[in-house]
Design a protein around this motif. Structure first.
Motif, PDB file in Angstrom:
ATOM      1  N   VAL A 107       0.847  -1.189   0.000  1.00 22.36           N
ATOM      2  CA  VAL A 107       0.000   0.000   0.000  1.00 22.36           C
ATOM      3  C   VAL A 107       0.881   1.236   0.000  1.00 22.36           C
ATOM      4  CG1 VAL A 107      -1.721   1.308   1.283  1.00 22.36           C
ATOM      5  CG2 VAL A 107      -1.883  -1.199   1.161  1.00 22.36           C
ATOM      6  N   GLN A 108       0.553   2.159  -0.881  1.00 20.82           N
ATOM      7  CA  GLN A 108       1.271   3.432  -0.914  1.00 20.82           C
ATOM      8  C   GLN A 108       0.267   4.543  -0.589  1.00 20.82           C
ATOM      9  OE1 GLN A 108       1.549   1.335  -3.888  1.00 20.82           O
ATOM     10  NE2 GLN A 108       3.134   0.342  -2.664  1.00 20.82           N
ATOM     11  N   LEU A 109       0.702   5.456   0.267  1.00 19.97           N
ATOM     12  CA  LEU A 109      -0.128   6.588   0.647  1.00 19.97           C
ATOM     13  C   LEU A 109       0.578   7.861   0.236  1.00 19.97           C
ATOM     14  CD1 LEU A 109      -1.162   5.475   4.249  1.00 19.97           C
ATOM     15  CD2 LEU A 109      -2.475   5.235   2.149  1.00 19.97           C
ATOM     16  N   GLN A 110      -0.090   8.667  -0.567  1.00 18.50           N
ATOM     17  CA  GLN A 110       0.484   9.919  -1.053  1.00 18.50           C
ATOM     18  C   GLN A 110      -0.297  11.080  -0.466  1.00 18.50           C
ATOM     19  OE1 GLN A 110       3.287  10.285  -3.054  1.00 18.50           O
ATOM     20  NE2 GLN A 110       3.036  12.432  -2.474  1.00 18.50           N
ATOM     21  N   ALA A 111       0.348  11.813   0.421  1.00 20.01           N
ATOM     22  CA  ALA A 111      -0.301  12.942   1.087  1.00 20.01           C
ATOM     23  C   ALA A 111       0.134  14.252   0.442  1.00 20.01           C
ATOM     24  CB  ALA A 111       0.047  12.953   2.566  1.00 20.01           C
ATOM     25  N   SER A 112      -0.751  15.223   0.481  1.00 20.65           N
ATOM     26  CA  SER A 112      -0.438  16.539  -0.055  1.00 20.65           C
ATOM     27  C   SER A 112      -1.314  17.587   0.627  1.00 20.65           C
ATOM     28  CB  SER A 112      -0.685  16.570  -1.563  1.00 20.65           C
ATOM     29  OG  SER A 112      -2.038  16.286  -1.857  1.00 20.65           O
ATOM     30  N   GLY A 113      -0.959  18.854   0.425  1.00 20.01           N
ATOM     31  CA  GLY A 113      -1.796  19.941   0.920  1.00 20.01           C
ATOM     32  C   GLY A 113      -1.239  20.730   2.073  1.00 20.01           C
ATOM     33  N   GLY A 114      -0.118  20.340   2.609  1.00 24.27           N
ATOM     34  CA  GLY A 114       0.464  21.098   3.707  1.00 24.27           C
ATOM     35  C   GLY A 114       0.993  22.436   3.238  1.00 24.27           C
ATOM     36  N   GLY A 115       1.379  23.266   4.198  1.00 20.56           N
ATOM     37  CA  GLY A 115       1.920  24.564   3.857  1.00 20.56           C
ATOM     38  C   GLY A 115       1.958  25.498   5.046  1.00 20.56           C
ATOM     39  N   LEU A 116       2.182  26.761   4.749  1.00 18.82           N
ATOM     40  CA  LEU A 116       2.257  27.806   5.776  1.00 18.82           C
ATOM     41  C   LEU A 116       0.978  28.627   5.735  1.00 18.82           C
ATOM     42  CD1 LEU A 116       3.832  29.542   7.845  1.00 18.82           C
ATOM     43  CD2 LEU A 116       4.779  30.784   5.881  1.00 18.82           C
ATOM     44  N   VAL A 117       0.392  28.831   6.895  1.00 17.15           N
ATOM     45  CA  VAL A 117      -0.837  29.608   6.981  1.00 17.15           C
ATOM     46  C   VAL A 117      -0.835  30.401   8.280  1.00 17.15           C
ATOM     47  CG1 VAL A 117      -2.117  27.745   8.116  1.00 17.15           C
ATOM     48  CG2 VAL A 117      -3.355  29.455   6.758  1.00 17.15           C
ATOM     49  N   GLN A 118      -1.509  31.533   8.262  1.00 19.69           N
ATOM     50  CA  GLN A 118      -1.616  32.334   9.479  1.00 19.69           C
ATOM     51  C   GLN A 118      -2.669  31.755  10.408  1.00 19.69           C
ATOM     52  OE1 GLN A 118      -2.344  36.391   8.210  1.00 19.69           O
ATOM     53  NE2 GLN A 118      -0.158  36.855   8.289  1.00 19.69           N
ATOM     54  N   ALA A 119      -2.522  32.044  11.669  1.00 21.35           N
ATOM     55  CA  ALA A 119      -3.510  31.599  12.650  1.00 21.35           C
ATOM     56  C   ALA A 119      -4.905  32.074  12.238  1.00 21.35           C
ATOM     57  CB  ALA A 119      -3.159  32.137  14.031  1.00 21.35           C
ATOM     58  N   GLY A 140      -6.491  30.688   9.800  1.00 27.00           N
ATOM     59  CA  GLY A 140      -6.662  30.289   8.414  1.00 27.00           C
ATOM     60  C   GLY A 140      -7.063  28.838   8.259  1.00 27.00           C
ATOM     61  N   SER A 141      -7.098  28.398   7.004  1.00 26.50           N
ATOM     62  CA  SER A 141      -7.537  27.042   6.686  1.00 26.50           C
ATOM     63  C   SER A 141      -6.567  26.371   5.719  1.00 26.50           C
ATOM     64  CB  SER A 141      -8.923  27.070   6.043  1.00 26.50           C
ATOM     65  OG  SER A 141      -9.897  27.625   6.908  1.00 26.50           O
ATOM     66  N   LEU A 142      -6.527  25.060   5.819  1.00 28.78           N
ATOM     67  CA  LEU A 142      -5.795  24.221   4.871  1.00 28.78           C
ATOM     68  C   LEU A 142      -6.591  22.944   4.674  1.00 28.78           C
ATOM     69  CD1 LEU A 142      -2.027  24.384   5.952  1.00 28.78           C
ATOM     70  CD2 LEU A 142      -3.010  25.267   3.825  1.00 28.78           C
ATOM     71  N   ARG A 143      -6.373  22.316   3.520  1.00 30.48           N
ATOM     72  CA  ARG A 143      -7.002  21.042   3.248  1.00 30.48           C
ATOM     73  C   ARG A 143      -5.925  20.041   2.834  1.00 30.48           C
ATOM     74  NH1 ARG A 143     -10.612  18.933  -1.747  1.00 30.48           N
ATOM     75  NH2 ARG A 143     -12.121  17.641  -0.616  1.00 30.48           N
ATOM     76  N   LEU A 144      -5.857  18.956   3.606  1.00 34.72           N
ATOM     77  CA  LEU A 144      -4.924  17.882   3.293  1.00 34.72           C
ATOM     78  C   LEU A 144      -5.647  16.781   2.522  1.00 34.72           C
ATOM     79  CD1 LEU A 144      -3.052  17.506   6.707  1.00 34.72           C
ATOM     80  CD2 LEU A 144      -2.576  19.083   4.822  1.00 34.72           C
ATOM     81  N   SER A 145      -4.908  16.139   1.639  1.00 32.95           N
ATOM     82  CA  SER A 145      -5.447  15.009   0.891  1.00 32.95           C
ATOM     83  C   SER A 145      -4.502  13.836   0.999  1.00 32.95           C
ATOM     84  CB  SER A 145      -5.614  15.366  -0.593  1.00 32.95           C
ATOM     85  OG  SER A 145      -6.478  16.456  -0.770  1.00 32.95           O
ATOM     86  N   CYS A 146      -5.051  12.641   0.932  1.00 34.46           N
ATOM     87  CA  CYS A 146      -4.222  11.436   0.961  1.00 34.46           C
ATOM     88  C   CYS A 146      -4.879  10.386   0.093  1.00 34.46           C
ATOM     89  CB  CYS A 146      -4.057  10.926   2.387  1.00 34.46           C
ATOM     90  SG  CYS A 146      -3.106   9.386   2.488  1.00 34.46           S
ATOM     91  N   ALA A 147      -4.130   9.920  -0.887  1.00 38.45           N
ATOM     92  CA  ALA A 147      -4.630   8.895  -1.800  1.00 38.45           C
ATOM     93  C   ALA A 147      -3.892   7.595  -1.564  1.00 38.45           C
ATOM     94  CB  ALA A 147      -4.453   9.351  -3.237  1.00 38.45           C
ATOM     95  N   ALA A 148      -4.642   6.512  -1.441  1.00 38.41           N
ATOM     96  CA  ALA A 148      -4.062   5.191  -1.236  1.00 38.41           C
ATOM     97  C   ALA A 148      -4.086   4.403  -2.536  1.00 38.41           C
ATOM     98  CB  ALA A 148      -4.838   4.440  -0.160  1.00 38.41           C
ATOM     99  N   SER A 149      -3.029   3.648  -2.754  1.00 37.79           N
ATOM    100  CA  SER A 149      -2.964   2.800  -3.943  1.00 37.79           C
ATOM    101  C   SER A 149      -2.269   1.500  -3.578  1.00 37.79           C
ATOM    102  CB  SER A 149      -2.211   3.520  -5.067  1.00 37.79           C
ATOM    103  OG  SER A 149      -0.879   3.812  -4.673  1.00 37.79           O
ATOM    104  N   GLY A 150      -2.425   0.530  -4.443  1.00 33.27           N
ATOM    105  CA  GLY A 150      -1.795  -0.757  -4.197  1.00 33.27           C
ATOM    106  C   GLY A 150      -2.814  -1.777  -3.712  1.00 33.27           C
ATOM    107  N   ARG A 151      -2.460  -2.522  -2.698  1.00 37.74           N
ATOM    108  CA  ARG A 151      -3.328  -3.574  -2.164  1.00 37.74           C
ATOM    109  C   ARG A 151      -4.641  -2.974  -1.671  1.00 37.74           C
ATOM    110  NH1 ARG A 151      -1.666  -7.593   2.920  1.00 37.74           N
ATOM    111  NH2 ARG A 151      -3.589  -8.816   2.944  1.00 37.74           N
TER     112      ARG A 151
END
Length: 117
Positions: A1-13, A15-26
């Protein structure tokens, strides 16, 4: 199983961010996906999780009311919408896939979230 995460970054207090994670493989018939985080000098801690059977969600008390976990079972993808971010949310966020019946855990590479005050 591979998990690919994205969406991190720098934000001011506040604020908002959205993280994503896609699973592939088994693939598994029953599993959950979620997020953990690890701040500098601290242990990794649970943030939120969703189990596809029944779409049950779980949250750490520290993020309840601010973070929302959701996902697309067909795409094996989970999202973490983070609102009203605080400096104490600063951490590396790790995506997790958990197969309860087999006692298996898979981890993504981590994505850094930095919240400035």
């Amino acid at each position: 199983v591979q998990l690919q995460a994205s969406g991190g970054g720098l934000v001011q207090a506040g604020g908002s961010l959205r993280l994503s994670c896609a699973a592939s493989g088994r693939t598994f018939s029953s599993y959950g996906m979620g997020w953990f985080r690890q701040a500098p000098g601290k242990e990794r801690e649970f943030v939120a999780a969703i189990f596809w059977s029944g779409s049950t969600t779980y949250y750490a008390d520290s993020v309840k009311g601010r973070f929302t976990i959701s996902g697309d079972n067909a795409k094996n993808t989970v999202y973490l919408q983070m609102n009203s971010l605080k400096p104490e949310d600063t951490a590396v966020y790790y995506c997790n896939l958990h197969v309860r019946m087999l006692g298996l855990d898979y981890w993504g590479q981590g994505t850094l979230v930095t919240v400035s005050s």
